[in-house]
Design a protein around this motif. Structure first.
Motif, PDB file in Angstrom:
ATOM      1  N   LEU A   1       0.822  -1.201   0.000  1.00 40.98           N
ATOM      2  CA  LEU A   1       0.000   0.000   0.000  1.00 40.98           C
ATOM      3  C   LEU A   1       0.861   1.257   0.000  1.00 40.98           C
ATOM      4  N   THR A   2       2.005   1.203   0.696  1.00 37.89           N
ATOM      5  CA  THR A   2       2.915   2.343   0.722  1.00 37.89           C
ATOM      6  C   THR A   2       3.452   2.640  -0.669  1.00 37.89           C
ATOM      7  N   VAL A   3       3.844   1.587  -1.391  1.00 36.85           N
ATOM      8  CA  VAL A   3       4.347   1.737  -2.753  1.00 36.85           C
ATOM      9  C   VAL A   3       3.257   2.291  -3.666  1.00 36.85           C
ATOM     10  N   CYS A   4       2.024   1.755  -3.519  1.00 38.21           N
ATOM     11  CA  CYS A   4       0.908   2.213  -4.345  1.00 38.21           C
ATOM     12  C   CYS A   4       0.617   3.684  -4.116  1.00 38.21           C
ATOM     13  N   ASN A   5       0.625   4.097  -2.809  1.00 37.76           N
ATOM     14  CA  ASN A   5       0.343   5.486  -2.495  1.00 37.76           C
ATOM     15  C   ASN A   5       1.416   6.406  -3.078  1.00 37.76           C
ATOM     16  N   ALA A   6       2.678   5.953  -3.005  1.00 37.45           N
ATOM     17  CA  ALA A   6       3.763   6.763  -3.559  1.00 37.45           C
ATOM     18  C   ALA A   6       3.610   6.904  -5.065  1.00 37.45           C
ATOM     19  N   SER A   7       3.192   5.815  -5.732  1.00 33.97           N
ATOM     20  CA  SER A   7       3.068   5.849  -7.185  1.00 33.97           C
ATOM     21  C   SER A   7       1.916   6.738  -7.629  1.00 33.97           C
ATOM     22  N   LYS A   8       1.010   7.049  -6.702  1.00 31.16           N
ATOM     23  CA  LYS A   8      -0.134   7.905  -7.038  1.00 31.16           C
ATOM     24  C   LYS A   8       0.084   9.342  -6.564  1.00 31.16           C
ATOM     25  N   LYS A   9       1.296   9.676  -6.166  1.00 27.05           N
ATOM     26  CA  LYS A   9       1.596  11.046  -5.755  1.00 27.05           C
ATOM     27  C   LYS A   9       2.390  11.732  -6.862  1.00 27.05           C
ATOM     28  N   CYS A  10       1.919  12.879  -7.299  1.00 25.07           N
ATOM     29  CA  CYS A  10       2.569  13.546  -8.427  1.00 25.07           C
ATOM     30  C   CYS A  10       2.626  15.056  -8.193  1.00 25.07           C
ATOM     31  N   THR A  11       3.471  15.695  -8.987  1.00 27.97           N
ATOM     32  CA  THR A  11       3.558  17.156  -8.991  1.00 27.97           C
ATOM     33  C   THR A  11       3.302  17.642 -10.412  1.00 27.97           C
ATOM     34  N   VAL A  12       2.450  18.664 -10.533  1.00 20.55           N
ATOM     35  CA  VAL A  12       2.208  19.304 -11.822  1.00 20.55           C
ATOM     36  C   VAL A  12       2.897  20.660 -11.790  1.00 20.55           C
ATOM     37  N   ILE A  13       3.981  20.776 -12.538  1.00 21.84           N
ATOM     38  CA  ILE A  13       4.697  22.048 -12.645  1.00 21.84           C
ATOM     39  C   ILE A  13       4.001  22.889 -13.708  1.00 21.84           C
ATOM     40  N   GLY A  14       3.590  24.084 -13.329  1.00 22.23           N
ATOM     41  CA  GLY A  14       2.754  24.890 -14.211  1.00 22.23           C
ATOM     42  C   GLY A  14       1.284  24.550 -14.043  1.00 22.23           C
ATOM     43  N   GLY A  15       0.943  24.024 -12.879  1.00 20.84           N
ATOM     44  CA  GLY A  15      -0.420  23.545 -12.624  1.00 20.84           C
ATOM     45  C   GLY A  15      -1.472  24.625 -12.502  1.00 20.84           C
ATOM     46  N   SER A  16      -1.056  25.899 -12.474  1.00 17.90           N
ATOM     47  CA  SER A  16      -2.036  26.990 -12.419  1.00 17.90           C
ATOM     48  C   SER A  16      -2.440  27.484 -13.798  1.00 17.90           C
ATOM     49  N   GLY A  17      -1.782  26.972 -14.828  1.00 15.62           N
ATOM     50  CA  GLY A  17      -2.083  27.404 -16.188  1.00 15.62           C
ATOM     51  C   GLY A  17      -3.268  26.667 -16.790  1.00 15.62           C
ATOM     52  N   PHE A  18      -3.556  26.979 -18.051  1.00 16.45           N
ATOM     53  CA  PHE A  18      -4.691  26.390 -18.766  1.00 16.45           C
ATOM     54  C   PHE A  18      -4.619  24.864 -18.792  1.00 16.45           C
ATOM     55  N   LEU A  19      -3.579  24.320 -19.373  1.00 15.33           N
ATOM     56  CA  LEU A  19      -3.422  22.865 -19.425  1.00 15.33           C
ATOM     57  C   LEU A  19      -3.237  22.289 -18.031  1.00 15.33           C
ATOM     58  N   GLY A  20      -2.435  22.967 -17.213  1.00 14.62           N
ATOM     59  CA  GLY A  20      -2.139  22.465 -15.871  1.00 14.62           C
ATOM     60  C   GLY A  20      -3.369  22.278 -15.011  1.00 14.62           C
ATOM     61  N   GLN A  21      -4.293  23.237 -15.037  1.00 12.41           N
ATOM     62  CA  GLN A  21      -5.504  23.110 -14.223  1.00 12.41           C
ATOM     63  C   GLN A  21      -6.344  21.917 -14.665  1.00 12.41           C
ATOM     64  N   HIS A  22      -6.491  21.739 -15.970  1.00 16.91           N
ATOM     65  CA  HIS A  22      -7.248  20.584 -16.465  1.00 16.91           C
ATOM     66  C   HIS A  22      -6.563  19.273 -16.045  1.00 16.91           C
ATOM     67  N   MET A  23      -5.230  19.273 -16.047  1.00 20.23           N
ATOM     68  CA  MET A  23      -4.503  18.074 -15.661  1.00 20.23           C
ATOM     69  C   MET A  23      -4.694  17.764 -14.187  1.00 20.23           C
ATOM     70  N   VAL A  24      -4.627  18.792 -13.372  1.00 21.49           N
ATOM     71  CA  VAL A  24      -4.824  18.612 -11.927  1.00 21.49           C
ATOM     72  C   VAL A  24      -6.205  18.021 -11.651  1.00 21.49           C
ATOM     73  N   GLU A  25      -7.227  18.558 -12.284  1.00 14.56           N
ATOM     74  CA  GLU A  25      -8.596  18.085 -12.064  1.00 14.56           C
ATOM     75  C   GLU A  25      -8.745  16.614 -12.448  1.00 14.56           C
ATOM     76  N   ARG A  26      -8.156  16.220 -13.563  1.00 13.76           N
ATOM     77  CA  ARG A  26      -8.280  14.830 -14.009  1.00 13.76           C
ATOM     78  C   ARG A  26      -7.482  13.882 -13.118  1.00 13.76           C
ATOM     79  N   LEU A  27      -6.313  14.328 -12.682  1.00 17.05           N
ATOM     80  CA  LEU A  27      -5.503  13.504 -11.783  1.00 17.05           C
ATOM     81  C   LEU A  27      -6.230  13.264 -10.461  1.00 17.05           C
ATOM     82  N   LEU A  28      -6.871  14.301  -9.934  1.00 13.79           N
ATOM     83  CA  LEU A  28      -7.650  14.139  -8.699  1.00 13.79           C
ATOM     84  C   LEU A  28      -8.798  13.161  -8.910  1.00 13.79           C
TER      85      LEU A  28
END
Length: 364
Positions: A15-42
């Motif tokens: 479970l620890t490995v799975c949780n780590a694999s589902k943790k990500c960073t979106v650089i530029g996440g406040s932009g047009f593409l970035g916001q859409h990416m953040v929403e889909r990842l969530l």
């Protein structure tokens, strides 16, 4: 007793490995593409960090990190415990700030690579551009095997090329940074003509151009096919790349075109948007060669008068080339290697986009 606990400890480790694999960073996440990416990842159950120069939206599920992309000190906190980084930060292509293009697209990306390696991030997915192989001449079903443009259409594209390729004396660029032996994997996604709700570029600029009466002329014969890609499909391609990027996978160190896979005549697409928002479509044709040389002459004039008068021309050879040539790209590699298929058709995408910009509709 120890034997009984072993399955529990194994499950906890899994479970620890799975949780780590589902943790990500979106650089530029406040932009047009970035916001859409953040929403889909969530939506897909990821834990998401956003790193940007500003906080563009509010979401209690997201941890925001504000800083300078070129500062490794600023970046490092946002990458702690992260498995995959989506790097989609970039100035708008329409900007003419060469210094900013180089700083963000090249220097900033080098800093991202160094920071990722330092904290043990395993995967880096870069947002590149299909324009890295475009030189202003027709491209039909362009594949990723085509060489980088020797004469890029603008400085934005030139710096996107620098992100991907290796230059003499440098070994840190994204695709060359792929290093399975040290558990650091990279892939570049090349979208083309991104559009959709909240896009600050294509639709708003198109509407402003129509309002000013500058959308009466069509460059060329109107038959040139171009890729326009809905933002949700671009996001889908990025996430697929992140999930399929594994050691010994074909994605490692490769670039992938992501489009709607439905090339459409350039002027037909713009006409659908304009008519959908109650504006007139272009009516008159200008031969491509005439438009190109007029734009070239205007650019030369601006260069000569530059020291005396500050002018920013909107009618440039680059824009004439984008409007009057064929440039659409094959997604076959993405289909084969990561099972890519657009999730929103072009018809649906245009309909959703027009609806989202109803506030820009011209009154009857």
């Amino acid at each position: 007793m120890a034997t009984r606990l072993r399955p529990v400890s194994v499950l906890f480790k899994y479970l620890t490995v799975c949780n780590a694999s589902k943790k990500c960073t979106v650089i530029g996440g406040s932009g047009f593409l970035g916001q859409h990416m953040v929403e889909r990842l969530l939506d897909k159950g990821y834990s998401v960090n956003v790193f940007d120069i500003r906080q563009g939206f509010k979401n209690e599920q997201v941890q925001f990190f504000i800083g300078d992309l070129c500062s490794k000190k600023d970046l490092l906190p946002s990458l702690q415990g992260v498995n995959v980084v989506f790097h989609c930060a970039s100035p708008a292509p329409s900007s003419d700030n060469k210094e900013l293009f180089y700083k963000v697209n090249y220097t900033g990306t080098m800093t991202v690579i160094e920071a990722c390696k330092e904290v043990g991030v395993q995967k880096l997915v870069l947002t590149s551009s299909a324009s890295v192989i475009f030189e202003g001449r027709d491209i039909k079903h362009g594949t990723e095997d085509l060489p980088y443009a020797k004469k890029p259409i603008d400085y934005y594209t030139e710096t996107k090329i620098l992100q991907e390729k290796q230059r003499m004396g440098h070994v840190q660029e994204v695709l060359k940074a792929n290093d399975p032996a040290n558990n650091f994997l990279t892939v570049a996604i090349r979208p083309h003509g991104i559009f959709g709700p909240r896009d600050p570029q294509l639709v708003p600029i198109l509407v402003e151009t129509a309002k000013s009466g500058k959308m009466k002329f069509m460059i060329g014969d109107g038959k040139n096919l171009v890729d326009f890609t809905y933002v949700e499909n671009v996001v889908h391609g990025h996430i697929l790349a992140g999930e399929h990027l594994q050691k010994d996978s074909p994605l490692c160190g490769k670039a992938y075109h992501i489009t709607n896979d439905e090339p459409i005549p350039f002027w037909a697409f713009l006409t659908r948007i304009l008519i959908g928002l109650n504006y007139d479509a272009p009516k008159y044709l200008i031969p491509y060669w005439l438009a190109y040389y007029l734009a070239f002459f205007l650019s030369f004039l601006v260069f000569i008068l530059g020291p005396l008068i500050k002018i920013k021309p909107t009618f440039t050879p680059m824009r004439v080339a984008l409007a009057g040539t064929y440039h659409y790209y094959s997604c076959e590699r993405a289909k084969k290697d990561m099972g890519y298929k657009p999730v929103v058709s072009l018809d649906q995408a245009v309909e959703r986009t027009i609806k989202s910009y109803s506030h820009l509709r011209r009154a009857s």
